[in-house]
Write an enzyme that holds these catalytic residues in place. Structure first.
Site, PDB file in Angstrom:
ATOM      1  N   ASP A   3      34.504  39.690  34.929  1.00 50.39           N
ATOM      2  CA  ASP A   3      34.195  41.127  34.945  1.00 50.39           C
ATOM      3  C   ASP A   3      35.407  42.028  34.799  1.00 50.39           C
ATOM      4  O   ASP A   3      35.308  43.114  34.256  1.00 50.39           O
ATOM      5  CB  ASP A   3      33.545  41.517  36.289  1.00 50.39           C
ATOM      6  CG  ASP A   3      32.215  40.876  36.522  1.00 50.39           C
ATOM      7  OD1 ASP A   3      31.498  40.616  35.551  1.00 50.39           O
ATOM      8  OD2 ASP A   3      31.901  40.623  37.703  1.00 50.39           O
ATOM      9  N   ARG A  56      39.222  40.997  34.645  1.00 49.05           N
ATOM     10  CA  ARG A  56      40.590  40.564  34.333  1.00 49.05           C
ATOM     11  C   ARG A  56      41.268  41.417  33.263  1.00 49.05           C
ATOM     12  O   ARG A  56      42.414  41.818  33.420  1.00 49.05           O
ATOM     13  CB  ARG A  56      40.640  39.106  33.884  1.00 49.05           C
ATOM     14  CG  ARG A  56      42.072  38.728  33.462  1.00 49.05           C
ATOM     15  CD  ARG A  56      42.289  37.287  33.172  1.00 49.05           C
ATOM     16  NE  ARG A  56      41.991  36.387  34.240  1.00 49.05           N
ATOM     17  CZ  ARG A  56      42.758  36.157  35.299  1.00 49.05           C
ATOM     18  NH1 ARG A  56      43.884  36.813  35.431  1.00 49.05           N
ATOM     19  NH2 ARG A  56      42.406  35.301  36.213  1.00 49.05           N
ATOM     20  N   GLU A 116      37.470  31.989  48.267  1.00 43.58           N
ATOM     21  CA  GLU A 116      38.565  32.914  48.581  1.00 43.58           C
ATOM     22  C   GLU A 116      38.120  33.913  49.637  1.00 43.58           C
ATOM     23  O   GLU A 116      38.840  34.192  50.591  1.00 43.58           O
ATOM     24  CB  GLU A 116      38.970  33.719  47.332  1.00 43.58           C
ATOM     25  CG  GLU A 116      39.876  33.058  46.383  1.00 43.58           C
ATOM     26  CD  GLU A 116      40.217  33.964  45.199  1.00 43.58           C
ATOM     27  OE1 GLU A 116      40.863  33.451  44.281  1.00 43.58           O
ATOM     28  OE2 GLU A 116      39.859  35.165  45.170  1.00 43.58           O
TER      29      GLU A 116
END
Length: 185
Positions: A40, A42, A104
């Protein structure tokens, strides 16, 4: 309030020198850890944010290598999260589709709860309440958070404990006041 106002402003000397690794478990190597879905953000938002943070003299961790599907998150990435002062989590339309992003996020929330780092969420083209409640209708071609989790539930490689941890972490970060970036029409 701008995102930059919440982040530390390093001294001129520290901004120009190369950082050294933390000397104790409580010291930080990075000022900012960026957590994002590369699909979406980078090539647009993340690149601009990364450059702006670096220009402010901040030490930024941006993972440029994403694992292939089915690969595990690396120990080095978890260590980078542990050695960071601020985690900027960019919740976007495909964030919950990535088990890597969700892993993460779980680690980020774990460190936040231990008062090791501050989480700054950015709701990028998603409604904060949709992230919090894991629902919502997104633009065509993108999944809702609920659809992403339903897909994970059907994946035989995904453990129920991981799924529960991912949902809890997303809800936790969705409850934090952050920045809402909407699409321009």
């Amino acid at each position: 309030m701008a995102l930059f106002q919440l982040l530390p402003c390093p001294s001129r000397e520290s901004a120009q020198s190369t950082p050294s690794p933390p000397s104790s478990p409580t010291s930080s190597y990075y000022d900012v850890f960026l957590s994002f879905s590369s699909k979406d953000t980078r090539k647009n938002f993340i690149d601009h944010l990364y450059i702006a943070l670096k220009q402010k003299g901040l030490i930024v961790f941006r993972d440029d290598e994403r694992p292939e599907r089915g690969k595990y998150i690396s120990r080095e990435l978890f260590q980078a999260i542990e050695e960071t002062k601020f985690a900027v989590v960019i919740l976007s339309t495909n964030y919950a589709s990535s088990t890597w992003c969700l892993d993460e996020l779980v680690k980020i929330v774990e460190c936040m709860k231990q008062n090791m780092l501050t989480v700054l969420p950015v709701f990028y083209h998603v409604n904060p309440s949709n992230a919090r409640n894991q629902v919502g209708i997104l633009a065509s071609g993108n999944q809702t958070f609920a659809e992403a989790f339903a897909k994970h539930e059907r994946d035989p490689k995904v453990k129920i404990e991981d799924l529960q941890a991912w949902k809890a972490a997303l809800k936790e970060v969705g409850n934090i006041s952050g920045w809402h970036v909407q699409q321009h029409r």
